[in-house]
Design an enzyme around this catalytic site. Structure first.
Site, PDB file in Angstrom:
ATOM      1  N   CYS A  82       0.806  -1.263  -0.002  1.00  0.00           N
ATOM      2  CA  CYS A  82       0.271   0.128   0.063  1.00  0.00           C
ATOM      3  C   CYS A  82       0.676   1.304  -0.002  1.00  0.00           C
ATOM      4  O   CYS A  82       0.318   2.371  -0.182  1.00  0.00           O
ATOM      5  CB  CYS A  82      -1.071   0.047   1.202  1.00  0.00           C
ATOM      6  SG  CYS A  82      -2.087  -1.422   1.260  1.00  0.00           S
ATOM      7  N   ARG A 202     -22.281  -2.414   9.774  1.00  0.00           N
ATOM      8  CA  ARG A 202     -22.118  -3.860   9.709  1.00  0.00           C
ATOM      9  C   ARG A 202     -20.576  -4.070  10.486  1.00  0.00           C
ATOM     10  O   ARG A 202     -19.691  -3.488  10.008  1.00  0.00           O
ATOM     11  CB  ARG A 202     -21.811  -4.543   8.364  1.00  0.00           C
ATOM     12  CG  ARG A 202     -21.530  -6.091   8.497  1.00  0.00           C
ATOM     13  CD  ARG A 202     -22.420  -6.837   7.274  1.00  0.00           C
ATOM     14  NE  ARG A 202     -21.488  -6.158   6.084  1.00  0.00           N
ATOM     15  CZ  ARG A 202     -20.244  -6.613   5.597  1.00  0.00           C
ATOM     16  NH1 ARG A 202     -20.006  -7.554   6.229  1.00  0.00           N
ATOM     17  NH2 ARG A 202     -19.836  -5.822   4.589  1.00  0.00           N
ATOM     18  N   CYS A 213     -13.689   1.015   7.458  1.00  0.00           N
ATOM     19  CA  CYS A 213     -12.858   0.651   6.595  1.00  0.00           C
ATOM     20  C   CYS A 213     -12.803   1.260   5.189  1.00  0.00           C
ATOM     21  O   CYS A 213     -13.808   1.613   4.770  1.00  0.00           O
ATOM     22  CB  CYS A 213     -13.344  -0.723   6.490  1.00  0.00           C
ATOM     23  SG  CYS A 213     -13.435  -1.639   7.985  1.00  0.00           S
ATOM     24  N   CYS A 214     -11.565   1.256   4.468  1.00  0.00           N
ATOM     25  CA  CYS A 214     -11.645   1.970   3.334  1.00  0.00           C
ATOM     26  C   CYS A 214     -12.178   1.088   2.271  1.00  0.00           C
ATOM     27  O   CYS A 214     -12.139  -0.220   2.424  1.00  0.00           O
ATOM     28  CB  CYS A 214     -10.109   2.468   2.920  1.00  0.00           C
ATOM     29  SG  CYS A 214      -9.057   1.040   2.702  1.00  0.00           S
TER      30      CYS A 214
END
Length: 402
Positions: A82, A202, A213-214
């Site tokens: 990343c 969720r 979250c991405c």
């Protein structure tokens, strides 16, 4: 005198859901053309190019750039998980700094598979992160959730246990980034969510919910780097943003000897690179006005505040509660919406961060503009591992006239 390095042109595509249409050659071509247009130069001025992508075949960089021109220049292809985009920037900066070239193109792009990020491309060999997984398994049970979310979910759980951080702190960070992303026309998500909506989305793993979250994304980003003499030659003084320092760090041996889930998720790499950067540049974290950091998960943004010395160790929760991470606070973190809202096409992320900070320092960020931004900080993390931390400064001084 050491050679200074400047960003004189940036460009990026919209970040979109995987499979939304388009392929990496199209995304990459558009980002490069935007960066060249921003700098007002032609491709034949570029002396070397560094291309980054984390998923793709060899020489994909050439496949993109041959559409722009076939000038015979060296083209490098980089994969550092990343942190790929910033690794490409780091290489290009060093090429100019060392006096090897005066003009470099840096490109990052990605076409990703839909769904959660997997554990590796190949099934017939050991993953580069196998030792990290084994170390994590000594401290936490490995479950069926995507392995990436387990790294950062477990790091968040450790921070909660050590410092009293709560899920609400992570939710506040995610809500802040979604709110910032609404102002970014290139962001994948442009919807605002309340803290309660983030908490009630969720559950994915540990303290992390879906909205913390991405997403996986497709897209590209590009930057043109120049030496000081080239900036003057092409008359780009008003466009130029100086890279005043850049540090890369990788894991140290105590990742595997200590029992720290935060270290497994890269926290020590961040702290090492940031410390070196501040010491070498003489810039204090208190001098920084705007930050683009690697919020692949809201837990990582919170932990990274401490590694970058934006607040003290164990103080990130208070930093969030005080609103010191957004407009009106001490420093604006992820005005682009960050990875959580903007999206995360792995190889393009570091270039998108660079583009946002260049726009901020030029005063070209529109409704996202951070008032009086003069010093900007970039943080791009890849597990396995590598982290790149960069400082940018507004303004160009022609040293030949001093």
């Amino acid at each position: 005198m050491s050679r200074k390095v400047f960003v004189v042109g940036v460009g990026m595509t919209n970040f979109v859901k995987p499979g939304a249409g388009g392929d990496y050659p199209e995304y990459g071509k558009r980002a490069v053309e935007n960066a060249l247009a921003d700098a007002g130069i032609k491709y034949d001025v570029v002396q070397q190019a560094v291309c980054g992508y984390a998923s793709g075949d060899s020489t994909s960089g050439q496949r993109v750039l041959y559409q722009i021109g076939m000038t015979g220049i060296p083209i490098y292809n980089v994969n550092n998980n990343c942190s790929t985009g910033s690794t490409a920037l780091f290489i290009a900066k060093q090429l100019i700094e060392a006096g090897i070239i005066d003009v470099a193109l840096v490109l990052g792009f990605e076409k990703m598979a839909p769904g959660a990020l997997g554990g590796g491309m190949f099934k017939d060999r050991e993953s580069p992160l196998a030792n990290h997984v084994r170390k994590m398994s000594e401290m936490a049970e490995i479950v069926k959730s995507p392995i990436t979310v387990q790294y950062f979910g477990n790091a968040g759980l450790e921070h909660m246990k050590k410092y009293g951080t709560t899920e609400v702190h992570f939710a506040k960070i995610a809500a802040k980034n979604h709110r910032h992303g609404m102002r970014n026309p290139r962001a994948q998500s442009k919807r605002e969510y309340s803290v309660e909506e983030v908490l009630n989305s969720r559950k994915i793993y540990g303290p992390l919910t879906k909205l913390m979250c991405c997403p996986t994304s497709d897209g590209a980003g590009a930057a043109i780097l120049m030496s000081e003499s080239a900036v003057i030659q092409f008359g780009l003084q008003r466009k130029a943003i100086e890279i005043i320092g850049m540090e890369m760090a990788t894991d140290t041996a105590d990742l595997f000897t200590d029992n720290s889930l935060m270290k497994v998720a890269g926290s020590q790499m961040t702290a090492i690179a940031a410390k070196r950067l501040y010491e070498k540049t003489g810039i204090s974290p208190m001098d920084v006005n705007v930050v683009e950091l690697h919020d692949c998960f809201a837990t990582n943004e919170l932990i990274t505040y401490e590694g970058l010395q934006l607040c003290g160790v164990g103080q990130a929760g208070k930093f969030v509660d005080a609103g010191d991470n957004t407009y009106g606070g001490r420093v604006v973190v992820n005005p682009s919406g960050g990875l959580i809202a903007k999206g995360h096409p792995l190889g393009a992320t570091g270039l998108a961060q660079c583009a946002e900070l260049v726009w901020q320092l030029r005063g070209e960020a529109g409704t996202r503009q951070v008032k009086n931004a003069k010093i900007a900080l970039q943080h791009n993390l890849g597990l396995g591992g590598a982290v790149v931390v960069t400082l940018y400064k507004k303004g160009f001084t022609d040293r030949s006239k001093l």
